[in-house]
Design a protein around this motif. Structure first.
Motif, PDB file in Angstrom:
ATOM      1  N   GLY A 113     -35.810 -54.219  11.062  1.00 48.43           N
ATOM      2  CA  GLY A 113     -34.524 -54.496  11.677  1.00 48.43           C
ATOM      3  C   GLY A 113     -33.411 -54.454  10.656  1.00 48.43           C
ATOM      4  N   VAL A 114     -32.192 -54.256  11.141  1.00 50.27           N
ATOM      5  CA  VAL A 114     -31.020 -54.198  10.276  1.00 50.27           C
ATOM      6  C   VAL A 114     -29.995 -55.191  10.807  1.00 50.27           C
ATOM      7  CG1 VAL A 114     -29.135 -52.747   9.418  1.00 50.27           C
ATOM      8  CG2 VAL A 114     -31.405 -51.769   9.731  1.00 50.27           C
ATOM      9  N   GLN A 115     -29.418 -55.984   9.915  1.00 51.00           N
ATOM     10  CA  GLN A 115     -28.365 -56.918  10.286  1.00 51.00           C
ATOM     11  C   GLN A 115     -27.148 -56.585   9.441  1.00 51.00           C
ATOM     12  OE1 GLN A 115     -30.691 -60.482   9.489  1.00 51.00           O
ATOM     13  NE2 GLN A 115     -30.729 -60.887  11.686  1.00 51.00           N
ATOM     14  N   CYS A 116     -25.981 -56.430  10.104  1.00 52.81           N
ATOM     15  CA  CYS A 116     -24.771 -56.024   9.401  1.00 52.81           C
ATOM     16  C   CYS A 116     -23.672 -57.069   9.493  1.00 52.81           C
ATOM     17  CB  CYS A 116     -24.239 -54.716   9.981  1.00 52.81           C
ATOM     18  SG  CYS A 116     -25.359 -53.329   9.768  1.00 52.81           S
ATOM     19  N   VAL A 117     -22.928 -57.192   8.395  1.00 51.05           N
ATOM     20  CA  VAL A 117     -21.728 -58.009   8.336  1.00 51.05           C
ATOM     21  C   VAL A 117     -20.724 -57.191   7.542  1.00 51.05           C
ATOM     22  CG1 VAL A 117     -20.679 -60.145   7.510  1.00 51.05           C
ATOM     23  CG2 VAL A 117     -22.994 -60.183   8.455  1.00 51.05           C
ATOM     24  N   LYS A 118     -19.599 -56.875   8.199  1.00 48.35           N
ATOM     25  CA  LYS A 118     -18.565 -56.010   7.617  1.00 48.35           C
ATOM     26  C   LYS A 118     -19.196 -54.714   7.107  1.00 48.35           C
ATOM     27  CE  LYS A 118     -15.038 -59.380   6.856  1.00 48.35           C
ATOM     28  NZ  LYS A 118     -13.949 -59.797   6.031  1.00 48.35           N
ATOM     29  N   ASP A 119     -19.045 -54.402   5.809  1.00 48.62           N
ATOM     30  CA  ASP A 119     -19.577 -53.149   5.253  1.00 48.62           C
ATOM     31  C   ASP A 119     -20.889 -53.356   4.494  1.00 48.62           C
ATOM     32  OD1 ASP A 119     -18.348 -54.565   3.226  1.00 48.62           O
ATOM     33  OD2 ASP A 119     -17.134 -52.899   2.496  1.00 48.62           O
ATOM     34  N   TRP A 120     -21.638 -54.391   4.878  1.00 49.16           N
ATOM     35  CA  TRP A 120     -22.941 -54.687   4.283  1.00 49.16           C
ATOM     36  C   TRP A 120     -24.029 -54.617   5.339  1.00 49.16           C
ATOM     37  CZ3 TRP A 120     -23.407 -55.088  -0.849  1.00 49.16           C
ATOM     38  CH2 TRP A 120     -22.238 -55.342  -1.594  1.00 49.16           C
ATOM     39  N   ALA A 121     -25.195 -54.100   4.966  1.00 50.48           N
ATOM     40  CA  ALA A 121     -26.340 -54.025   5.879  1.00 50.48           C
ATOM     41  C   ALA A 121     -27.588 -54.525   5.148  1.00 50.48           C
ATOM     42  CB  ALA A 121     -26.561 -52.585   6.344  1.00 50.48           C
ATOM     43  N   GLY A 122     -28.276 -55.459   5.767  1.00 48.09           N
ATOM     44  CA  GLY A 122     -29.536 -55.973   5.230  1.00 48.09           C
ATOM     45  C   GLY A 122     -30.679 -55.461   6.078  1.00 48.09           C
ATOM     46  N   ALA A 123     -31.688 -54.887   5.451  1.00 46.83           N
ATOM     47  CA  ALA A 123     -32.836 -54.326   6.176  1.00 46.83           C
ATOM     48  C   ALA A 123     -34.111 -55.057   5.766  1.00 46.83           C
ATOM     49  CB  ALA A 123     -32.970 -52.835   5.887  1.00 46.83           C
ATOM     50  N   ASP A 124     -34.866 -55.522   6.763  1.00 46.02           N
ATOM     51  CA  ASP A 124     -36.105 -56.251   6.522  1.00 46.02           C
ATOM     52  C   ASP A 124     -37.280 -55.285   6.432  1.00 46.02           C
ATOM     53  OD1 ASP A 124     -34.914 -58.815   6.674  1.00 46.02           O
ATOM     54  OD2 ASP A 124     -34.901 -58.663   8.854  1.00 46.02           O
ATOM     55  N   PRO A 125     -37.986 -55.258   5.286  1.00 46.83           N
ATOM     56  CA  PRO A 125     -39.167 -54.396   5.183  1.00 46.83           C
ATOM     57  C   PRO A 125     -40.346 -55.007   5.934  1.00 46.83           C
ATOM     58  CG  PRO A 125     -38.844 -55.607   3.141  1.00 46.83           C
ATOM     59  CD  PRO A 125     -37.701 -55.952   4.043  1.00 46.83           C
ATOM     60  N   GLN A 126     -41.125 -54.155   6.580  1.00 44.31           N
ATOM     61  CA  GLN A 126     -42.313 -54.596   7.307  1.00 44.31           C
ATOM     62  C   GLN A 126     -43.484 -53.704   6.925  1.00 44.31           C
ATOM     63  OE1 GLN A 126     -41.414 -54.497  11.473  1.00 44.31           O
ATOM     64  NE2 GLN A 126     -40.263 -56.398  11.389  1.00 44.31           N
ATOM     65  N   GLY A 127     -44.655 -54.282   6.873  1.00 40.89           N
ATOM     66  CA  GLY A 127     -45.861 -53.537   6.536  1.00 40.89           C
ATOM     67  C   GLY A 127     -46.746 -54.360   5.622  1.00 40.89           C
TER      68      GLY A 127
END
Length: 170
Positions: A113-127
């Motif tokens: 999943g990706v969560q964004c705030v303004k011009d930042w994006a955090g992506a959660d690695p899975q596996g």
């Protein structure tokens, strides 16, 4: 060197110095007031160009698919390569698939999943080989999304965010 430096957002006062290349891999030493002993590793893919791969002090040549020794490897070489995608350029919150084109994740790991705030994006690695951290990306006007870092949390103030973000610890 300038082409590689455009792919990552370095801390203020830092730059990439010496670049060592082997086949489609390049390792660049960071220079700056607080730079450690690690290097930035990049990979070239025909059709899409150079991409950030990882940051560290050494990699397994076998995992990189190198059949010859490299100064940035800590093991003997063997073979296998990883595919690459395209560079996104929209400021809109990117999809997990879009961000996966900017970095090469370990085999069996993807962004859930990706969560964004303004011009930042955090992506959660899975596996099976995913840790508990998050990959952070920053949108830069004119050049698009860039890999920023990987960790368990960031200081919102350091990112220039005044509002809370799911990838911030303060």
């Amino acid at each position: 060197m300038a082409a590689l430096q455009k792919l990552v957002e370095l801390p203020k006062g830092w730059s990439l110095a010496t670049v060592k290349c082997v086949k489609d891999w390049a390792a660049a030493d960071p220079q700056g007031p607080t730079a450690g002993d690690g290097v930035y590793l990049f990979r070239y893919a025909s059709g899409t160009g150079w991409k950030y791969y990882d940051q560290g002090s050494g990699w397994d040549c076998k995992e990189l698919g190198l059949s010859e020794p490299a100064p940035f490897c800590i093991s003997d070489p063997v073979t296998t390569a990883k595919p690459a995608g395209s560079t996104p350029t929209s400021a809109k919150c990117p999809s997990a698939k879009t961000l996966q084109t900017l970095v090469e994740l370990p085999k069996g790991v993807s962004f859930g999943g990706v969560q964004c705030v303004k011009d930042w994006a955090g992506a959660d690695p899975q596996g099976s080989k995913a840790g508990d951290g998050v990959y952070l990306f920053h949108y830069v006007a004119g050049t698009g999304w860039k890999y920023y870092g990987e960790g368990s949390g960031y200081d919102c103030a350091d990112l220039g965010l005044k509002e809370p973000a799911p990838f911030c610890i303060s």
